[in-house]
Design a protein around this motif. Structure first.
Motif: not given
Length: 208
Positions: A34-45, A76-80, A89-94, A156-160
């Motif tokens: 297992v290795s942690a990728p360093q990637v900017d997950e910000s969506p493009r316009p 690699g994998s991602d979920q949106v 994406g991930k909410p980050g906060t309550h 978690c994407a979508g908080s579920a």
């Protein structure tokens, strides 16, 4: 680099720190690191959710594969979450999680789950998408608060988190790759691994 042997099995690496993806990949009974990728997950316009998920999955696999000197296959994998064409994406906060679940209450949302496989020694790079249609129940605010207090699904994407109590938020799930909603579509993953030369059912005969 010495020439690869025809029967050499490449090292397998999961480019993710998610324990859920790790647990899913363990089902294939292949040794992996297992290795942690360093990637900017910000969506493009104006980037659509499906395109974002595939781009990030491939970027994560590439980020881990970069600099490797041995023969390795990297996943690699991602979920949106796709809400009216907007990537969630991930909410980050309550507070953001509450807002996400309120918005999805009573609606059908598409979770775009992508997987990518990179094998730099052969130049192999491919990504695949496994969309999942999820219908949410009509959720009361007290149900949302109770769920979030217990699960805290802020990563978690979508908080579920459907793999735990989050399943109680849902009315139906439609998918042709049943592990996709958890975060790693194993049917798509197996297909990409075979194309890359690592067959989960015959790992010792990987082609170079």
């Amino acid at each position: 680099m010495p020439p690869l042997q025809p029967d050499a099995s490449p090292r397998l690496i999961l480019g993710s720190t998610s324990r859920y993806r790790r647990e899913l990949l363990e089902r294939l009974r292949l040794p992996f690191a297992v290795s942690a990728p360093q990637v900017d997950e910000s969506p493009r316009p104006d980037e659509l959710p499906a395109a974002l998920a595939q781009r990030l999955a491939l970027a994560k696999a590439r980020a881990v594969a970069e600099g490797l000197t041995d023969d390795a296959v990297v996943i690699g994998s991602d979920q949106v979450a796709d809400v009216d064409g907007e990537p969630i994406g991930k909410p980050g906060t309550h507070e953001r999680a509450v807002a996400q679940l309120r918005r999805m209450s009573g609606r059908t949302i598409v979770f775009q789950t992508a997987v990518a496989v990179v094998r730099r020694s052969t130049g192999f790079e491919q990504a695949a998408l496994a969309p999942v249609r999820v219908r949410f129940r009509d959720l009361r605010d007290d149900e949302i608060e109770h769920y979030l207090r217990l699960e805290q699904p802020y990563d978690c994407a979508g908080s579920a988190k459907c793999e735990t109590l989050g399943i109680a938020l849902l009315a139906a799930i439609e998918s042709d790759d049943p592990t996709a909603l958890v975060g790693l579509p194993l049917i798509r993953t197996c297909e990409l691994l075979r194309r890359a030369g690592l067959d989960p059912l015959n790992a010792g005969s990987a082609n170079s």
